[in-house]
Scaffold this motif. Sequence first.
Motif, PDB file in Angstrom:
ATOM      1  N   MET A  88       0.845  -1.177   0.000  1.00 23.82           N
ATOM      2  CA  MET A  88       0.000   0.000   0.000  1.00 23.82           C
ATOM      3  C   MET A  88       0.888   1.237   0.000  1.00 23.82           C
ATOM      4  O   MET A  88       1.843   1.348   0.753  1.00 23.82           O
ATOM      5  CB  MET A  88      -0.896  -0.036   1.240  1.00 23.82           C
ATOM      6  N   ASP A  89       0.528   2.194  -0.862  1.00 28.35           N
ATOM      7  CA  ASP A  89       1.263   3.446  -0.971  1.00 28.35           C
ATOM      8  C   ASP A  89       0.706   4.440   0.047  1.00 28.35           C
ATOM      9  O   ASP A  89      -0.423   4.903  -0.088  1.00 28.35           O
ATOM     10  CB  ASP A  89       1.124   3.997  -2.399  1.00 28.35           C
ATOM     11  N   ILE A  90       1.480   4.760   1.076  1.00 24.85           N
ATOM     12  CA  ILE A  90       1.030   5.662   2.125  1.00 24.85           C
ATOM     13  C   ILE A  90       1.298   7.100   1.693  1.00 24.85           C
ATOM     14  O   ILE A  90       2.406   7.454   1.312  1.00 24.85           O
ATOM     15  CB  ILE A  90       1.730   5.342   3.454  1.00 24.85           C
ATOM     16  N   LYS A  91       0.266   7.924   1.770  1.00 20.63           N
ATOM     17  CA  LYS A  91       0.375   9.325   1.358  1.00 20.63           C
ATOM     18  C   LYS A  91       0.806  10.195   2.536  1.00 20.63           C
ATOM     19  O   LYS A  91       0.246  10.103   3.631  1.00 20.63           O
ATOM     20  CB  LYS A  91      -0.964   9.820   0.818  1.00 20.63           C
ATOM     21  N   LYS A  92       1.785  11.061   2.279  1.00 19.15           N
ATOM     22  CA  LYS A  92       2.243  12.019   3.289  1.00 19.15           C
ATOM     23  C   LYS A  92       1.312  13.229   3.245  1.00 19.15           C
ATOM     24  O   LYS A  92       1.167  13.874   2.210  1.00 19.15           O
ATOM     25  CB  LYS A  92       3.683  12.441   3.018  1.00 19.15           C
ATOM     26  N   VAL A  93       0.721  13.527   4.403  1.00 19.31           N
ATOM     27  CA  VAL A  93      -0.306  14.558   4.487  1.00 19.31           C
ATOM     28  C   VAL A  93       0.131  15.690   5.415  1.00 19.31           C
ATOM     29  O   VAL A  93       0.702  15.454   6.478  1.00 19.31           O
ATOM     30  CB  VAL A  93      -1.632  13.957   5.014  1.00 19.31           C
ATOM     31  N   VAL A  94      -0.189  16.910   4.996  1.00 18.64           N
ATOM     32  CA  VAL A  94      -0.091  18.082   5.856  1.00 18.64           C
ATOM     33  C   VAL A  94      -1.518  18.499   6.152  1.00 18.64           C
ATOM     34  O   VAL A  94      -2.343  18.615   5.243  1.00 18.64           O
ATOM     35  CB  VAL A  94       0.680  19.239   5.179  1.00 18.64           C
ATOM     36  N   TYR A  95      -1.815  18.714   7.435  1.00 20.71           N
ATOM     37  CA  TYR A  95      -3.150  19.136   7.852  1.00 20.71           C
ATOM     38  C   TYR A  95      -3.063  20.549   8.401  1.00 20.71           C
ATOM     39  O   TYR A  95      -2.249  20.838   9.267  1.00 20.71           O
ATOM     40  CB  TYR A  95      -3.709  18.197   8.918  1.00 20.71           C
ATOM     41  N   LEU A  96      -3.924  21.427   7.896  1.00 21.64           N
ATOM     42  CA  LEU A  96      -3.961  22.827   8.312  1.00 21.64           C
ATOM     43  C   LEU A  96      -5.389  23.169   8.686  1.00 21.64           C
ATOM     44  O   LEU A  96      -6.273  23.152   7.828  1.00 21.64           O
ATOM     45  CB  LEU A  96      -3.478  23.723   7.168  1.00 21.64           C
ATOM     46  N   GLY A  97      -5.632  23.420   9.972  1.00 20.79           N
ATOM     47  CA  GLY A  97      -6.989  23.767  10.359  1.00 20.79           C
ATOM     48  C   GLY A  97      -7.216  23.753  11.844  1.00 20.79           C
ATOM     49  O   GLY A  97      -6.279  23.712  12.636  1.00 20.79           O
ATOM     50  N   ASN A  98      -8.507  23.740  12.207  1.00 18.46           N
ATOM     51  CA  ASN A  98      -8.850  23.842  13.615  1.00 18.46           C
ATOM     52  C   ASN A  98      -9.931  22.871  14.074  1.00 18.46           C
ATOM     53  O   ASN A  98     -10.325  22.903  15.227  1.00 18.46           O
ATOM     54  CB  ASN A  98      -9.274  25.278  13.949  1.00 18.46           C
ATOM     55  N   ARG A  99     -10.435  22.009  13.184  1.00 18.82           N
ATOM     56  CA  ARG A  99     -11.517  21.119  13.576  1.00 18.82           C
ATOM     57  C   ARG A  99     -11.062  19.664  13.618  1.00 18.82           C
ATOM     58  O   ARG A  99     -10.185  19.252  12.871  1.00 18.82           O
ATOM     59  CB  ARG A  99     -12.706  21.312  12.649  1.00 18.82           C
ATOM     60  N   VAL A 100     -11.720  18.898  14.482  1.00 22.23           N
ATOM     61  CA  VAL A 100     -11.269  17.545  14.811  1.00 22.23           C
ATOM     62  C   VAL A 100     -11.784  16.478  13.844  1.00 22.23           C
ATOM     63  O   VAL A 100     -11.038  15.578  13.461  1.00 22.23           O
ATOM     64  CB  VAL A 100     -11.677  17.179  16.259  1.00 22.23           C
ATOM     65  N   ALA A 101     -13.046  16.540  13.440  1.00 25.42           N
ATOM     66  CA  ALA A 101     -13.653  15.434  12.685  1.00 25.42           C
ATOM     67  C   ALA A 101     -12.879  15.114  11.409  1.00 25.42           C
ATOM     68  O   ALA A 101     -12.598  13.946  11.127  1.00 25.42           O
ATOM     69  CB  ALA A 101     -15.110  15.745  12.363  1.00 25.42           C
ATOM     70  N   SER A 102     -12.531  16.127  10.635  1.00 27.80           N
ATOM     71  CA  SER A 102     -11.803  15.850   9.394  1.00 27.80           C
ATOM     72  C   SER A 102     -10.372  15.381   9.681  1.00 27.80           C
ATOM     73  O   SER A 102      -9.825  14.563   8.947  1.00 27.80           O
ATOM     74  CB  SER A 102     -11.810  17.062   8.470  1.00 27.80           C
ATOM     75  N   TYR A 103      -9.769  15.895  10.748  1.00 32.06           N
ATOM     76  CA  TYR A 103      -8.435  15.418  11.128  1.00 32.06           C
ATOM     77  C   TYR A 103      -8.485  13.918  11.425  1.00 32.06           C
ATOM     78  O   TYR A 103      -7.612  13.166  10.998  1.00 32.06           O
ATOM     79  CB  TYR A 103      -7.920  16.186  12.356  1.00 32.06           C
ATOM     80  N   LYS A 104      -9.525  13.481  12.147  1.00 35.95           N
ATOM     81  CA  LYS A 104      -9.644  12.064  12.503  1.00 35.95           C
ATOM     82  C   LYS A 104      -9.784  11.172  11.277  1.00 35.95           C
ATOM     83  O   LYS A 104      -9.347  10.021  11.295  1.00 35.95           O
ATOM     84  CB  LYS A 104     -10.835  11.850  13.431  1.00 35.95           C
TER      85      LYS A 104
ATOM     86  N   SER B 200      -0.238   9.270   6.317  1.00 39.19           N
ATOM     87  CA  SER B 200       0.705   9.585   7.378  1.00 39.19           C
ATOM     88  C   SER B 200       0.741  11.107   7.498  1.00 39.19           C
ATOM     89  O   SER B 200       1.202  11.795   6.581  1.00 39.19           O
ATOM     90  CB  SER B 200       2.100   9.049   7.041  1.00 39.19           C
ATOM     91  N   ILE B 201       0.233  11.622   8.607  1.00 41.09           N
ATOM     92  CA  ILE B 201       0.224  13.064   8.805  1.00 41.09           C
ATOM     93  C   ILE B 201       1.624  13.476   9.243  1.00 41.09           C
ATOM     94  O   ILE B 201       2.052  13.165  10.342  1.00 41.09           O
ATOM     95  CB  ILE B 201      -0.836  13.483   9.838  1.00 41.09           C
ATOM     96  N   ILE B 202       2.327  14.160   8.347  1.00 40.95           N
ATOM     97  CA  ILE B 202       3.722  14.523   8.623  1.00 40.95           C
ATOM     98  C   ILE B 202       3.837  15.886   9.295  1.00 40.95           C
ATOM     99  O   ILE B 202       4.862  16.187   9.906  1.00 40.95           O
ATOM    100  CB  ILE B 202       4.590  14.481   7.350  1.00 40.95           C
ATOM    101  N   LYS B 203       2.804  16.705   9.176  1.00 44.03           N
ATOM    102  CA  LYS B 203       2.820  18.015   9.823  1.00 44.03           C
ATOM    103  C   LYS B 203       1.382  18.460  10.038  1.00 44.03           C
ATOM    104  O   LYS B 203       0.546  18.343   9.151  1.00 44.03           O
ATOM    105  CB  LYS B 203       3.555  19.050   8.983  1.00 44.03           C
TER     106      LYS B 203
ATOM    107  N   ASP C 274       2.381  14.748  -0.132  1.00 44.35           N
ATOM    108  CA  ASP C 274       1.518  14.317  -1.232  1.00 44.35           C
ATOM    109  C   ASP C 274       0.187  15.054  -1.248  1.00 44.35           C
ATOM    110  O   ASP C 274      -0.377  15.311  -2.306  1.00 44.35           O
ATOM    111  CB  ASP C 274       1.235  12.811  -1.120  1.00 44.35           C
ATOM    112  N   MET C 275      -0.312  15.364  -0.032  1.00 42.35           N
ATOM    113  CA  MET C 275      -1.655  15.936   0.048  1.00 42.35           C
ATOM    114  C   MET C 275      -1.705  16.963   1.184  1.00 42.35           C
ATOM    115  O   MET C 275      -1.190  16.725   2.269  1.00 42.35           O
ATOM    116  CB  MET C 275      -2.679  14.828   0.304  1.00 42.35           C
ATOM    117  N   LEU C 276      -2.332  18.091   0.899  1.00 40.01           N
ATOM    118  CA  LEU C 276      -2.625  19.109   1.899  1.00 40.01           C
ATOM    119  C   LEU C 276      -4.127  19.090   2.122  1.00 40.01           C
ATOM    120  O   LEU C 276      -4.903  19.147   1.165  1.00 40.01           O
ATOM    121  CB  LEU C 276      -2.197  20.491   1.404  1.00 40.01           C
ATOM    122  N   VAL C 277      -4.530  18.999   3.386  1.00 36.86           N
ATOM    123  CA  VAL C 277      -5.947  19.079   3.728  1.00 36.86           C
ATOM    124  C   VAL C 277      -6.137  20.292   4.620  1.00 36.86           C
ATOM    125  O   VAL C 277      -5.500  20.407   5.664  1.00 36.86           O
ATOM    126  CB  VAL C 277      -6.446  17.800   4.428  1.00 36.86           C
TER     127      VAL C 277
END
Length: 168
Positions: free
Chosen positions: A1-17, A26-29, A70-73
């Motif tokens: 499985m190809d694990i995507k490196k993710v950066v999360y920028l925000g303030n709410r919990v549900a989407s982070y989960k 893999s949330i790298i930052k 790989d992905m910014l959310v």
Amino acid sequence: MDIKKVVYLGNRVASYKVLYTNPQYSIIKTLTFKDSALQRFLDNENQSYELISELDREYVIHILINLSFDMLVVNGCPFILPASHLKSQGKVLLNTHPSYLPYLRGKRPINGTLLYNYPLGATTHFISDEIDGGNIIYQEKVELTPDLDMGLCYHISFSLEETVLKKH
């Protein structure tokens, strides 16, 4: 499985989960805001994060340009990011927004749901240089009923953000 490196920028919990509990990410930052629900959640989970403020737009852009991911959310970020400057080959830039777009774009969209009688919902879309104007990936809406008050509208929209992010 190809694990995507993710950066999360925000303030709410549900989407982070959605990302935190999915083994394909893999949330790298994580960049979050002081006293946010997400900061409290991350403290309870002993997860690392960096605190930023609404004034840190240029600093955040600098981080994103210089970080390999790989992905910014983005979810609950009070400033607009220049998508054209952040895109590079293979990077996916997503925003999860607490309204049924194209209605009620911008910082505080839920208030307009009752004020203008627009659909209540949430949308995941690609980030573009236009405010909440990128191509829509998935969205959900809920019909307004007379018993909805502003607090319930916020709760429903924030809950729907989790649903629409899962569909990306």
